[in-house]
Motif scaffolding. Structure first.
Motif, PDB file in Angstrom:
ATOM      1  N   ARG A 223      -7.685   2.871   3.445  1.00  0.00           N
ATOM      2  CA  ARG A 223      -7.210   2.441   2.132  1.00  0.00           C
ATOM      3  C   ARG A 223      -7.021   0.924   2.094  1.00  0.00           C
TER       4      ARG A 223
ATOM      5  N   TYR B  93      -9.619   3.862  -8.268  1.00  0.00           N
ATOM      6  CA  TYR B  93     -10.779   3.951  -7.374  1.00  0.00           C
ATOM      7  C   TYR B  93     -12.076   3.573  -8.101  1.00  0.00           C
TER       8      TYR B  93
ATOM      9  N   THR C 139       0.821  -1.224   0.000  1.00  0.00           N
ATOM     10  CA  THR C 139       0.000   0.000   0.000  1.00  0.00           C
ATOM     11  C   THR C 139       0.855   1.275   0.000  1.00  0.00           C
TER      12      THR C 139
ATOM     13  N   VAL D  68      -9.822   6.908   2.153  1.00  0.00           N
ATOM     14  CA  VAL D  68      -9.242   5.923   1.222  1.00  0.00           C
ATOM     15  C   VAL D  68      -8.169   6.613   0.372  1.00  0.00           C
TER      16      VAL D  68
END
Lengths: 376, 376
Positions: free
Chosen positions: A223, A191, A176, A216
């Motif tokens: 996220r 997204y 991430t 997010v």
């Protein structure tokens, strides 16, 4: 035992029998890729495929980690962009993998976005009729979409992804922290696929996104949560229908229109990237469903509103440059591989979280709808 | 109902779950291919891949039969020979298949020997990530070997069959009359693979061949019988081990040496064809097993005697032209894809019908053996 490395924040297991694999989701995974790979794979050789955008940022860290854990790795850096998904580059990759003497238990590692994952996965699927495959997706789109499901492929002059194989990865490392270096536009494009999982069959997740999308985008726990829910959602569909003969087609929500728009803009990322095409495509799918009296127009408006809020394009009017004639758009849809015996297959919806496969949509309806929605 | 067409003489069903398929074995099948295909496949389009040797003899009959049964077919005729199994030709085939708008339920049809089957099957496996595939093998080798098992592939500069996929056919039509136009040499080469099934685990079949080989060569019931037993034998192994992780390796009896000899003669069919390499390879495998005290030398002599009787080469001395140094032969063996973590894997035997997988053969033993057996 190395007790200092933190456990991954999230793990999604994709239970595909002898092709089962884990998706690890969390920060810093690239830096400990070697350990995660040696824990799961027998081979000690690896061929890394990456691109010129990603290599300068992450390749060294990955190679260091592999070396530390005793994996002998070579790497190939290709040009970034959709054009790299070609037969010519496939030939380059397979030649490099064979030169590196990668055997069945060794791995091809894809370090990059969807383009690199699709290309390297295809190579891994055909070298020696299949070697191990590790995905290290560095874009949000790749983490929530192509990292699950085993679809690989390249483009041809006839269209996108028309050559490929199903080849499941043996491990996915969704780091991430890698998303911090994405541009806003790239993150937003990914997204669109996150939102798609809500629109298909998770209305509560879509509501959650409406409330929490800022977190997010900001990173951190929200996220990772959004990525994990997305991977789990895709995994559930794929496990039920690995070879895309039925339910898996739902994942194409927004993609039939989206692919046509990508083709219409000649895959020129300055005009439109995949996720943007999907965003517009999802809005069109909801509007088309409303037009066919399958869903309330309010639902289409809610989808449009949310995607607009996060900064995604939601109509063909927002695509820079001229679009081809409507008949050409329809042709691009018909050449899309989700065609059965000449009839048009669309993913339509009864409302948010209620998508379904419609495999007999009259092309006249599509033509009229596109005519109405296209820029005048 | 068409009651005038005779039932196929033999049917071997390959029970691979949702990938199960039938092999029909008998005379005249090409002339009624259309009916057999429409009875099993939903699509009504087909792309035929064939070669310049086979097309003049069988293409028209095949296309007529398809047309009669309402299948819209196009064909592509490629040069005959091993060189056609290349990435360049794969590109040509996939482009033609996509131009013909072959969809998932339509078929790619391979009309020809192993080269065409491997190439067309690979194309069928990757176009749209897999379309239907019909094999019409016109050589004995293709009927008893590549028609069962789903292996497809092409050659690269690194070696033979190093790129490919597993893609099961949906139907195999083994037209035994097609074998009447084979040269003696081609028929014999295919016969080596027939004998192989006896040598692996069917000692009674090998004895039967020793007695009945003349009838098999002559055609008729004995030929169909030998083909059916071979297809059944291969099917039994493949069903047990579809992806070649264990037992299926037994089918490589004679092939590790054989492939090395094919590489050593640069795949020049004037010097050596695949089946001849396998014949020599099988004799070598038995002799090597005897040398390692795994089997009696009498067994090796019996194998050699039978293959010699039918006119197959049984030693490296019979290969025209010079062979490369022994070290180079060993290298070709090591690059063979049946290599695990650098160790040499061979199919050895305890005697006729008692083959087994040995995956830790010291290369020094191989080197010494080859040194002894190679032409001085």
């Amino acid at each position: 035992m190395n007790i200092s490395s933190p456990p991954p924040e999230r793990l999604v297991h994709v239970p595909l029998g002898e092709r089962a694999y884990d998706i690890l989701i969390g920060p810093g995974l690239i830096g400990r890729a070697g350990g995660e790979i040696t824990a799961r794979l027998k081979g000690r050789r690896a061929a890394i495929v990456t691109d010129a955008h990603v290599a300068p940022i992450y390749l060294e860290a990955l190679m260091d980690s592999l070396q530390t854990d005793g994996i002998e790795a070579v790497s190939l850096t290709l040009p970034a962009g959709e054009k790299t998904k070609s037969l010519e580059h496939l030939a380059t990759v397979t030649d490099m993998v064979l030169s590196a003497r990668i055997e069945r238990n060794d791995a091809v590692i894809a370090l990059g976005g969807g383009v690199i994952g699709d290309l390297a996965g295809f190579a891994a699927g055909i070298v020696r009729r299949g070697v191990r495959f590790v995905q290290i997706p560095t874009s949000l789109l790749a983490q929530v979409d192509s990292s699950v499901g085993g679809k690989t492929g390249i483009n041809t002059r006839h269209g996108k992804n028309l050559l490929g194989v199903f080849h499941q990865p043996d491990l996915v490392l969704a780091d991430t922290s890698a998303l911090d270096t994405l541009s806003e536009r790239e993150f937003r494009a990914g997204y669109a696929e996150v939102a798609k999982y809500g629109l298909i069959d998770k209305p509560d997740f879509f509501s959650w996104l409406e409330k929490n999308w800022r977190e997010v985008f900001a990173g951190g726990a929200a996220r990772a949560e959004a990525i994990a829910v997305s991977c789990q959602a895709k995994s559930d569909v794929v496990v039920e229908d690995e070879r895309e003969t039925g339910r898996r087609a739902l994942l194409n929500l927004g993609h039939t229109f989206g692919h046509a728009l990508e083709a219409a803009t000649e895959y020129d990322s300055r005009r439109l990237v995949h996720g943007e095409g999907v965003a517009i495509g999802m809005v069109l799918a909801h509007q088309f469903s409303a037009r066919l009296n399958l869903a309330s127009p309010d639902e289409a408006q809610r989808v449009e509103a949310h995607l607009k809020t996060v900064g995604l394009p939601t109509s063909m009017n927002e695509i820079p440059g001229a679009l081809p004639p409507t008949e050409k758009l329809l042709e691009a849809i018909a050449q899309d591989k989700k065609v059965k015996s000449g009839k048009l297959t669309f993913i339509l919806t009864h409302g948010i979280g209620q998508a379904f496969v419609a495999d007999d949509v009259p092309s006249s309806e599509v033509l009229g709808f596109l005519e109405e929605k296209r820029p005048k």
